[in-house]
Design a protein around this motif. Sequence first.
Motif, PDB file in Angstrom:
ATOM      1  N   SER A 387      33.924  20.408   7.505  1.00  0.00           N
ATOM      2  CA  SER A 387      34.212  19.286   8.396  1.00  0.00           C
ATOM      3  C   SER A 387      35.630  18.783   8.147  1.00  0.00           C
ATOM      4  CB  SER A 387      33.201  18.160   8.181  1.00  0.00           C
ATOM      5  OG  SER A 387      33.203  17.737   6.828  1.00  0.00           O
ATOM      6  N   GLN A 388      36.192  18.118   9.149  1.00  0.00           N
ATOM      7  CA  GLN A 388      37.592  17.713   9.112  1.00  0.00           C
ATOM      8  C   GLN A 388      37.735  16.200   8.976  1.00  0.00           C
ATOM      9  OE1 GLN A 388      40.359  19.824   9.303  1.00  0.00           O
ATOM     10  NE2 GLN A 388      38.910  21.544   9.161  1.00  0.00           N
ATOM     11  N   ALA A 389      38.828  15.798   8.340  1.00  0.00           N
ATOM     12  CA  ALA A 389      39.220  14.387   8.253  1.00  0.00           C
ATOM     13  C   ALA A 389      40.587  14.254   8.903  1.00  0.00           C
ATOM     14  CB  ALA A 389      39.264  13.922   6.801  1.00  0.00           C
ATOM     15  N   PRO A 390      40.657  13.887  10.188  1.00  0.00           N
ATOM     16  CA  PRO A 390      41.950  13.830  10.890  1.00  0.00           C
ATOM     17  C   PRO A 390      42.718  12.555  10.565  1.00  0.00           C
ATOM     18  CG  PRO A 390      40.176  13.237  12.374  1.00  0.00           C
ATOM     19  CD  PRO A 390      39.518  13.602  11.075  1.00  0.00           C
ATOM     20  N   PHE A 391      44.034  12.666  10.617  1.00  0.00           N
ATOM     21  CA  PHE A 391      44.914  11.502  10.477  1.00  0.00           C
ATOM     22  C   PHE A 391      45.216  10.992  11.889  1.00  0.00           C
ATOM     23  CE2 PHE A 391      45.550  13.843   6.584  1.00  0.00           C
ATOM     24  CZ  PHE A 391      45.626  12.853   5.617  1.00  0.00           C
ATOM     25  N   GLU A 392      44.337  10.172  12.418  1.00  0.00           N
ATOM     26  CA  GLU A 392      44.451   9.728  13.801  1.00  0.00           C
ATOM     27  C   GLU A 392      45.332   8.496  13.947  1.00  0.00           C
ATOM     28  OE1 GLU A 392      40.423   9.136  14.888  1.00  0.00           O
ATOM     29  OE2 GLU A 392      40.037  11.261  15.322  1.00  0.00           O
ATOM     30  N   GLN A 393      45.167   7.521  13.072  1.00  0.00           N
ATOM     31  CA  GLN A 393      45.867   6.253  13.232  1.00  0.00           C
ATOM     32  C   GLN A 393      47.294   6.299  12.705  1.00  0.00           C
ATOM     33  OE1 GLN A 393      43.424   3.248  11.452  1.00  0.00           O
ATOM     34  NE2 GLN A 393      41.782   3.455  12.968  1.00  0.00           N
ATOM     35  N   LYS A 394      47.498   6.939  11.569  1.00  0.00           N
ATOM     36  CA  LYS A 394      48.841   7.016  11.000  1.00  0.00           C
ATOM     37  C   LYS A 394      48.977   8.302  10.203  1.00  0.00           C
ATOM     38  CE  LYS A 394      47.579   4.305   6.893  1.00  0.00           C
ATOM     39  NZ  LYS A 394      47.935   3.141   6.047  1.00  0.00           N
ATOM     40  N   PRO A 395      50.191   8.819  10.080  1.00  0.00           N
ATOM     41  CA  PRO A 395      50.389  10.055   9.321  1.00  0.00           C
ATOM     42  C   PRO A 395      50.166   9.805   7.830  1.00  0.00           C
ATOM     43  CG  PRO A 395      52.500   9.134   9.969  1.00  0.00           C
ATOM     44  CD  PRO A 395      51.447   8.318  10.666  1.00  0.00           C
ATOM     45  N   PRO A 396      49.897  10.843   7.070  1.00  0.00           N
ATOM     46  CA  PRO A 396      49.669  10.657   5.630  1.00  0.00           C
ATOM     47  C   PRO A 396      50.932  10.196   4.919  1.00  0.00           C
ATOM     48  CG  PRO A 396      49.810  12.988   6.169  1.00  0.00           C
ATOM     49  CD  PRO A 396      49.777  12.252   7.473  1.00  0.00           C
ATOM     50  N   SER A 397      50.746   9.429   3.877  1.00  0.00           N
ATOM     51  CA  SER A 397      51.877   8.971   3.072  1.00  0.00           C
ATOM     52  C   SER A 397      52.451  10.137   2.269  1.00  0.00           C
ATOM     53  CB  SER A 397      51.429   7.857   2.129  1.00  0.00           C
ATOM     54  OG  SER A 397      50.452   8.344   1.216  1.00  0.00           O
ATOM     55  N   LYS A 398      53.576   9.880   1.625  1.00  0.00           N
ATOM     56  CA  LYS A 398      54.201  10.936   0.828  1.00  0.00           C
ATOM     57  C   LYS A 398      53.295  11.359  -0.328  1.00  0.00           C
ATOM     58  CE  LYS A 398      58.981   9.595   1.853  1.00  0.00           C
ATOM     59  NZ  LYS A 398      60.290   9.173   1.268  1.00  0.00           N
ATOM     60  N   LEU A 399      52.641  10.368  -0.947  1.00  0.00           N
ATOM     61  CA  LEU A 399      51.734  10.693  -2.047  1.00  0.00           C
ATOM     62  C   LEU A 399      50.542  11.502  -1.549  1.00  0.00           C
ATOM     63  CD1 LEU A 399      50.855  10.438  -4.978  1.00  0.00           C
ATOM     64  CD2 LEU A 399      49.804   8.227  -4.414  1.00  0.00           C
ATOM     65  N   ALA A 400      49.965  11.091  -0.412  1.00  0.00           N
ATOM     66  CA  ALA A 400      48.829  11.830   0.141  1.00  0.00           C
ATOM     67  C   ALA A 400      49.246  13.239   0.549  1.00  0.00           C
ATOM     68  CB  ALA A 400      48.252  11.077   1.338  1.00  0.00           C
ATOM     69  N   THR A 401      50.445  13.364   1.125  1.00  0.00           N
ATOM     70  CA  THR A 401      50.933  14.692   1.515  1.00  0.00           C
ATOM     71  C   THR A 401      51.094  15.595   0.303  1.00  0.00           C
ATOM     72  OG1 THR A 401      52.094  13.739   3.418  1.00  0.00           O
ATOM     73  CG2 THR A 401      52.790  15.921   2.665  1.00  0.00           C
TER      74      THR A 401
END
Length: 480
Positions: A387-401
């Motif tokens: 299953s997927q977890a999309p970044f719909e509202q905002k792009p991932p932060s640098k740490l999350a990336t």
Amino acid sequence: MPTPRPLPSTSLLVACIAVATWFVVRPFIDPFPPASDTLHFRRILALCTRRDAVYHSGRGACVHPRKPEGHRIYSNSTRAQCAPESQGLVCAAIYILLLILFIPFAFSDAISSAASAKDVEGIVVTEFPHYQLSVYLSSLLSLLIATMLGFLDDVFDIRWRHKIPIPIIASIPLLMVYYAERGNTHVVVPLPLRFLFGTLVNLGPLYYIYMSLLSTFATNSFNILAGINGSEVSQAVIIALSVILNDLLYLPWPLDFRIPLHLLGSRKEVEIGGVWSAGMAYGSRELVERHLFSLYFMLPLLAVCTGFMYHNWYPARAFPGDTLCYVTGMAFAVVGIQAHFSKTLLLFFIPQIFNFLLSCPQLFGLVPCPRHRVPRIDHDTNLLYPSQAPFEQKPPSKLATLILRVLSTLGLAKLTIEPSTGAIASTTNLTILNFFLVRLGPMTEKRLVQVLMAAQVGGSVLAFVVRYGLAGLVYDGNRR
């Protein structure tokens, strides 16, 4: 409503009676040390409990899941049909009832010695093990609280941020009895760190925080590794078997043998058994009593879970709900704390620890975390996909990336990249179930739970290797 599986005939009960009779007669043929007498009665009750769990779990009321498409995975034959939910309450009720009925037998030695004691002056003063009784009753109270709170979670759909303190509340009776009896809060320092901290360190209040966090982890670790038929109960069965096997190593046995730990790098061998050497306890009555206490709680838990597994196996005809997760997790926390082998217990949770660490980016808000992260089912092929977890509202932060790219490089997650910007558009949900699907490819639900069980068994084998083979590298002496 899905057709329930046929209930076992009376032949199962007859077989249980025959086996139970053997456990009763066996000590009289070749007597064991007194410490094991009560254990035989526990085996009898465990056998009967398994039959009760098989019978009653399949007779649950038909209720509709709150979210059929997200809360559970349904096969094509049972999808959108009515199925009993929260049947963990039935298992918990049978389990706790059995523990209550067993109280007189757990203290039969003290009761019989008091009844047979004689004094020439007519006054008999026999010391009853009040401490052991208070430990048993406080453990039972914690299980009752866990059952109640687990059922409330099933009914009211409690949010995750409110679920965290629930096991802490249930562990309060355990911690209070531990404190009232001046429980030990010292820990042995590993050899490489002794030049800094010495041999023993008194953690004081930190030790109680550790025990409360242990109960929190044990209960929620089952809850976040769930969603497919048989996943929760299969974890409980394998961990219970591992704990039981570990307990049996410390009990008196009429046979003795040696484990060649020198093959694993240890400097000495471990001798098991010998009637009066009390297994690996080496004559320590305290260690024998601790592991007997653990067996008193683990044997009926194993019986209840195996009985329920009959109905929860794919395709499931009944679901455990959160109640079973809370009760089984609290039962493991109880024996780990009260029997003083919490570090060994955590070794049996290696897959759950891996799942928790993998889930941390989602649990702490770095990556979007849907309420249910179960794999996605393709109803045409009946195969499961990550299953997927999309970044719909905002792009991932640098740490999350950074974290997601590291996980992707290690093969722990699969990322979807936006072609125009190169940013991460979505990631697979960070659970061990999705990890298996990423690494092994799509598979059926039955196959996935079998892979999970294989990982759990492998984790238990590794736990025994670490506990009895490699622990001597960082601890000296007999660390029992």
